[in-house]
Design an enzyme around this catalytic site. Structure first.
Site, short mmCIF file in Angstrom:
data_model
loop_
_atom_site.label_atom_id
_atom_site.label_comp_id
_atom_site.label_asym_id
_atom_site.label_seq_id
_atom_site.Cartn_x
_atom_site.Cartn_y
_atom_site.Cartn_z
N HIS A 6 4.02 1.53 -8.16
CA HIS A 6 2.99 0.51 -8.08
C HIS A 6 2.07 0.58 -9.31
CE1 HIS A 6 3.82 1.34 -3.66
NE2 HIS A 6 4.06 0.05 -3.72
N LEU A 26 0.32 3.60 -2.17
CA LEU A 26 0.64 3.38 -3.58
C LEU A 26 1.15 4.65 -4.26
CD1 LEU A 26 -2.40 1.13 -4.59
CD2 LEU A 26 -0.14 0.43 -3.74
N GLU A 85 3.47 5.94 -8.20
CA GLU A 85 3.56 5.65 -9.64
C GLU A 85 4.32 4.35 -9.93
OE1 GLU A 85 1.88 7.40 -12.10
OE2 GLU A 85 1.00 8.27 -10.29
N SER A 97 7.50 4.15 -0.95
CA SER A 97 6.52 4.57 0.06
C SER A 97 7.24 5.23 1.23
CB SER A 97 5.73 3.37 0.55
OG SER A 97 5.15 2.70 -0.54
N ASP A 115 13.26 -3.22 -6.06
CA ASP A 115 13.66 -4.16 -5.01
C ASP A 115 14.30 -5.37 -5.67
OD1 ASP A 115 12.43 -2.88 -2.50
OD2 ASP A 115 10.81 -2.80 -3.95
N GLN A 117 14.80 -8.62 -3.76
CA GLN A 117 13.50 -9.27 -3.55
C GLN A 117 13.08 -10.02 -4.82
OE1 GLN A 117 10.02 -7.57 -1.32
NE2 GLN A 117 9.35 -7.00 -3.37
N GLY A 130 0.81 -1.21 0.00
CA GLY A 130 0.00 0.00 0.00
C GLY A 130 0.85 1.27 0.00
N GLY A 186 8.72 -5.06 -8.77
CA GLY A 186 9.52 -3.93 -9.26
C GLY A 186 11.01 -4.18 -9.17
N GLN A 187 11.73 -3.78 -10.21
CA GLN A 187 13.20 -3.84 -10.23
C GLN A 187 13.79 -3.04 -9.06
OE1 GLN A 187 15.45 -5.45 -12.12
NE2 GLN A 187 17.17 -4.41 -11.12
#
Ligand code: AMP
Length: 290
Positions: free
Chosen positions: A42, A38, A40, A191, A155, A158, A36, A152-153
């Site tokens: 996300h 959120l 751009e 975030s 992270d 991850q 959350g 997302g790149q």
């Protein structure tokens, strides 16, 4: 958009939907897991899912097991109402916003341990973090059963952990990695950027500027040690109050430092420059594939 708070309700809604799609072919489900607040970044993942899939499910779940005891779980931004508006704008079909007891059922005890990669860099700094990530992603994959899931790149470590997870535990899901979305000046959206005081926000530029410099030096055939020392100097010039946590060039899939690969073996490996730093009490990470 339908907002769903329980696992049972989401499971039955998705089962119905799959069933309805069966006359010609099964409907494909794209899944974007988030915590959350959120932005751009996300939104770009949601758009990728919308392009590829018949139905998009976005989850918003601040996962307690990926936060250490002294980390920002309690103060992590929770902005469900404005998040829902963004997702409605993007014509997302399902928002899954479960409570903690919907994900971790009474008596929950099973953990997923991603192995060596989870002990390096972010994993070393945040013990147990990637166990929490791998565990929650496994639970969410089993609830949603998506055809594709979008990460997302930004992270990068991850992403590598999740690709290993999907390969090792044979999850039937395609992992799609979306590019890092940045502010105009280069700061990667996060975030956590909202925690930054104005002076820290200025110094936060040190991360992306350092990455670009190190990448350019490497492409100019500078050695890894000289590119890293120049990067460290650049970071401290731009962020004199920042604390550099790590700056390294790693194998994009294993996160082993590239310097540990001998001679010609090291030339061809896919490499990523990674950086993490603290600005005040805010921990920021960023990376750039070379
Ligand atoms: P989070 O809500 O921070 O757990 O992030 C949810 C997803 O959004 C993860 O796959 C992140 O890698 C991705 N993400 C976060 N920031 C960005 C960004 N600036 N650009 C692209 N993807 C991002």
């Amino acid at each position: 958009m339908r907002t769903i708070h329980t696992t049972a309700e989401l499971r039955s809604a998705l089962a119905l939907l799959r069933e309805q799609g069966k006359q010609d072919r099964q409907r494909s489900i794209g899944f974007v897991p988030t915590m959350g607040a959120l932005h751009e970044g996300h939104r770009s993942l949601v758009r990728l899912s919308k392009q590829d899939s018949d139905v998009t499910v976005v989850s918003i779940f601040v996962n307690p097991t990926q936060f250490g005891p002294s980390e920002d779980f309690e103060r992590y931004p929770r902005t469900l109402e404005s998040d829902a508006s963004l997702l409605i704008e993007e014509e997302v079909e399902f928002l899954f916003a479960p409570t903690v007891d919907q994900i971790y059922r009474t008596g929950h005890s099973t953990q997923v341990h991603p192995g060596a990669i989870a002990t390096l860099f972010e994993g070393a700094r945040r013990p147990g973090h990637f166990d929490g990530v791998a565990t929650v992603v496994s639970i969410l994959f089993n609830i949603v059963q998506p055809d594709a899931a979008y990460f997302g790149q930004k992270d990068a470590q991850q992403c590598a952990v999740i690709k290993n997870l999907v390969r090792d535990l044979a999850f039937p899901v395609e992992i799609v990695v979306g590019a890092t979305i940045r502010e105009q000046d280069g700061l990667a959206l996060s975030s956590r950027n909202r925690y930054l005081a104005p002076a820290e926000r200025k110094e936060a530029l040190g991360l992306s500027k350092t990455l670009s410099l190190v990448r350019d030096l490497l492409l100019d055939r500078h050695s890894i040690p000289s590119a890293i020392s120049a990067g460290i100097a650049e970071f401290h010039k731009i962020a004199p109050h920042g604390i550099l946590d790590y700056l390294d060039i790693v194998h994009s899939e294993t996160f082993q430092p590239k310097a540990s690969f001998e001679g010609s073996e090291g030339l061809d490996i896919p490499a990523t420059v990674i950086i993490a730093a603290n600005l005040g009490s805010t921990h920021l990470i960023d990376n750039l594939p070379v």
